[in-house]
Design a protein around this motif. Sequence first.
Motif, short mmCIF file in Angstrom:
data_model
loop_
_atom_site.label_atom_id
_atom_site.label_comp_id
_atom_site.label_asym_id
_atom_site.label_seq_id
_atom_site.Cartn_x
_atom_site.Cartn_y
_atom_site.Cartn_z
N TYR A 20 -19.83 -52.09 110.64
CA TYR A 20 -19.30 -50.75 110.45
C TYR A 20 -17.25 -51.35 111.41
CZ TYR A 20 -17.92 -46.56 112.86
OH TYR A 20 -17.84 -45.32 113.55
N ALA A 21 -17.00 -51.87 111.41
CA ALA A 21 -15.84 -52.20 112.56
C ALA A 21 -15.25 -52.87 111.20
CB ALA A 21 -15.45 -53.66 113.35
N VAL A 22 -15.46 -53.38 110.19
CA VAL A 22 -15.03 -54.05 108.81
C VAL A 22 -13.87 -52.61 108.46
CG1 VAL A 22 -14.06 -55.05 107.11
CG2 VAL A 22 -15.82 -56.45 109.03
N MET A 23 -15.08 -51.78 108.11
CA MET A 23 -14.72 -50.50 107.18
C MET A 23 -14.02 -49.21 107.99
SD MET A 23 -18.50 -49.81 105.61
CE MET A 23 -19.64 -49.37 106.73
N ARG A 24 -14.53 -49.79 109.24
CA ARG A 24 -13.20 -48.33 110.43
C ARG A 24 -12.43 -49.15 110.46
NH1 ARG A 24 -13.11 -46.57 115.71
NH2 ARG A 24 -12.60 -44.39 115.73
N SER A 25 -11.92 -50.75 110.31
CA SER A 25 -10.20 -51.07 110.73
C SER A 25 -9.82 -50.62 109.79
CB SER A 25 -9.96 -52.66 111.13
OG SER A 25 -10.68 -53.10 109.92
N ILE A 26 -10.27 -50.55 108.32
CA ILE A 26 -9.71 -50.80 107.36
C ILE A 26 -9.35 -48.62 106.82
CG2 ILE A 26 -10.22 -50.14 104.35
CD1 ILE A 26 -11.62 -52.52 104.70
N CYS A 27 -10.24 -47.84 106.81
CA CYS A 27 -9.88 -46.70 107.09
C CYS A 27 -8.72 -46.26 107.95
CB CYS A 27 -10.97 -45.74 107.27
SG CYS A 27 -12.66 -45.81 106.27
N LEU A 28 -8.51 -46.80 109.38
CA LEU A 28 -7.82 -46.96 110.54
C LEU A 28 -6.13 -46.99 109.81
CD1 LEU A 28 -9.76 -47.53 113.50
CD2 LEU A 28 -9.01 -45.37 112.55
N ARG A 50 -28.14 -48.18 109.66
CA ARG A 50 -27.65 -47.60 108.42
C ARG A 50 -27.00 -45.60 108.75
NH1 ARG A 50 -29.51 -46.94 102.38
NH2 ARG A 50 -28.67 -45.41 101.40
N THR A 51 -27.42 -45.48 109.55
CA THR A 51 -27.20 -43.71 109.96
C THR A 51 -25.74 -44.54 110.77
OG1 THR A 51 -28.60 -42.42 111.04
CG2 THR A 51 -26.23 -41.95 112.09
N ASP A 52 -25.66 -45.38 111.33
CA ASP A 52 -23.85 -46.32 112.14
C ASP A 52 -23.54 -46.33 110.91
OD1 ASP A 52 -24.50 -46.08 115.03
OD2 ASP A 52 -25.87 -47.99 114.50
N LEU A 53 -23.97 -46.69 110.38
CA LEU A 53 -22.91 -47.23 108.62
C LEU A 53 -22.92 -45.95 108.45
CD1 LEU A 53 -24.58 -49.70 107.38
CD2 LEU A 53 -22.96 -50.54 108.59
N GLU A 54 -23.61 -45.06 107.43
CA GLU A 54 -22.91 -43.98 107.06
C GLU A 54 -21.98 -42.69 107.39
OE1 GLU A 54 -26.88 -42.13 106.99
OE2 GLU A 54 -27.06 -43.18 104.59
N GLY A 55 -21.45 -43.29 109.34
CA GLY A 55 -20.78 -42.26 110.13
C GLY A 55 -19.14 -42.51 109.08
N ILE A 56 -19.23 -43.48 108.99
CA ILE A 56 -17.23 -44.11 107.81
C ILE A 56 -17.62 -42.31 106.71
CG2 ILE A 56 -16.46 -45.48 106.15
CD1 ILE A 56 -15.92 -46.76 109.22
N VAL A 57 -18.14 -42.16 106.57
CA VAL A 57 -18.25 -41.08 105.63
C VAL A 57 -17.90 -39.77 106.39
CG1 VAL A 57 -19.31 -39.42 104.01
CG2 VAL A 57 -19.92 -41.99 103.75
N GLY A 58 -18.53 -39.50 107.46
CA GLY A 58 -18.33 -37.87 108.26
C GLY A 58 -16.78 -38.36 108.50
N ALA A 65 -21.79 -47.22 98.82
CA ALA A 65 -22.99 -47.82 97.98
C ALA A 65 -23.84 -48.96 98.62
CB ALA A 65 -21.84 -47.92 96.89
N PHE A 66 -24.59 -48.75 98.93
CA PHE A 66 -25.92 -49.60 99.50
C PHE A 66 -26.44 -50.36 98.52
CE2 PHE A 66 -25.16 -46.55 102.69
CZ PHE A 66 -24.82 -46.93 103.94
N TYR A 67 -26.38 -51.95 98.67
CA TYR A 67 -27.39 -52.58 97.58
C TYR A 67 -28.69 -53.17 98.61
CZ TYR A 67 -23.52 -51.48 95.08
OH TYR A 67 -22.44 -51.38 94.15
N PRO A 68 -29.88 -52.84 98.45
CA PRO A 68 -30.29 -53.65 99.48
C PRO A 68 -31.05 -55.38 98.75
CG PRO A 68 -31.62 -51.72 98.06
CD PRO A 68 -30.10 -51.71 98.36
N LEU A 69 -30.88 -56.21 99.43
CA LEU A 69 -30.94 -57.09 98.37
C LEU A 69 -31.98 -57.91 98.70
CD1 LEU A 69 -27.35 -59.57 99.80
CD2 LEU A 69 -27.89 -58.54 97.47
N GLY A 70 -32.73 -57.49 99.98
CA GLY A 70 -33.98 -57.97 99.78
C GLY A 70 -34.90 -57.44 99.26
N GLU A 71 -34.65 -56.37 97.86
CA GLU A 71 -35.61 -55.34 97.33
C GLU A 71 -35.41 -56.41 95.96
OE1 GLU A 71 -34.97 -50.88 97.92
OE2 GLU A 71 -35.74 -51.72 100.02
N MET A 72 -34.91 -57.15 95.71
CA MET A 72 -33.74 -57.24 94.48
C MET A 72 -34.23 -58.79 94.05
SD MET A 72 -29.86 -56.22 94.44
CE MET A 72 -29.07 -54.67 95.26
#
Length: 292
Positions: A20-28, A50-58, A65-72
């Motif tokens: 989340y911090a990496v994404m937010r640093s990019i956005c800032l 997941r809700t924390d991560l989706e905060g970037i959208v808001g 885009a989520f890729y759940p590796l454990g299900e692949m």
Amino acid sequence: MTSKIHVALCFDTNFWAPAYAVMRSICLSTSRRKELVFHLLHMPLTAEQRTDLEGIVGEFGSELAFYPLGEMDSFGDFVAGLPRSGRWPSVVYARLMLPDLLPQTVERVIYLDCDTLVRAPIEQLYAADLGGQPLGAVQEALSPFIPLRRDMRENADIFDGAEPYFNSGVLVIDLAQWRTLDMKAQIGALEASRVLSRLYFDQDMLNLIFRERWQALSWRWNTIDAHQAHEALNPAILHFTQASKPWHLTAGILHSTAYARWYRHVMTNKLFYRFAAHRRRRWLRRLLRLER
């Protein structure tokens, strides 16, 4: 019509907050926030994470885009037999599958480790001239120690210490060229040559696979082992490769971790201290041998 900027992160449930911090640093650090597409290759997450991560959208209007590796099954098959450790779980190899997992319409992507912090417009890195090569990266500051290992001779039969060796924490990837490679076959060849168990995980693999086929980028885009002294050099991306990470409570006090206070506010105080509590609980579970 504006073009999208694609960024990929790979992490498990213990690194959702740094991701989340990496994404937010990019956005800032850019005004093109709504053009960002974050591709999140992850192991199972809780609903709260997941809700924390989706905060970037808001907050910024970026796309996730989520890729759940454990299900692949394809991911499980890909990493089976590859070296791993407590510090280097199987999710580190997910970056090798980016050409297969990302939509075929995506032709270029920036990959970032989750212990990075972005301070410059990411579109500048996204537009980097790769000189026709499939990969852009920054030379590893600890080369040739990392590839050659103990006494810088242990792996001299695999690597030439005089050859440039890159750090895999920040990569600019030409996916169109990567897709012409059979990555599984490339790794299979390393296994057949009996060197796989001697390699420094995915970084060594990438350096062997892309030997003489990568474009060197400025150190500013991957300032390795970032300490406070680096702040004066105006780095574009800090890479906290040392043991002290910026999410440690003592990072800026007992250790000389660059931009430690800045980092805490990028992650946000609320998530920073919740992540600290998560790490304490994990430490206790390991102490009681309830978790590996």
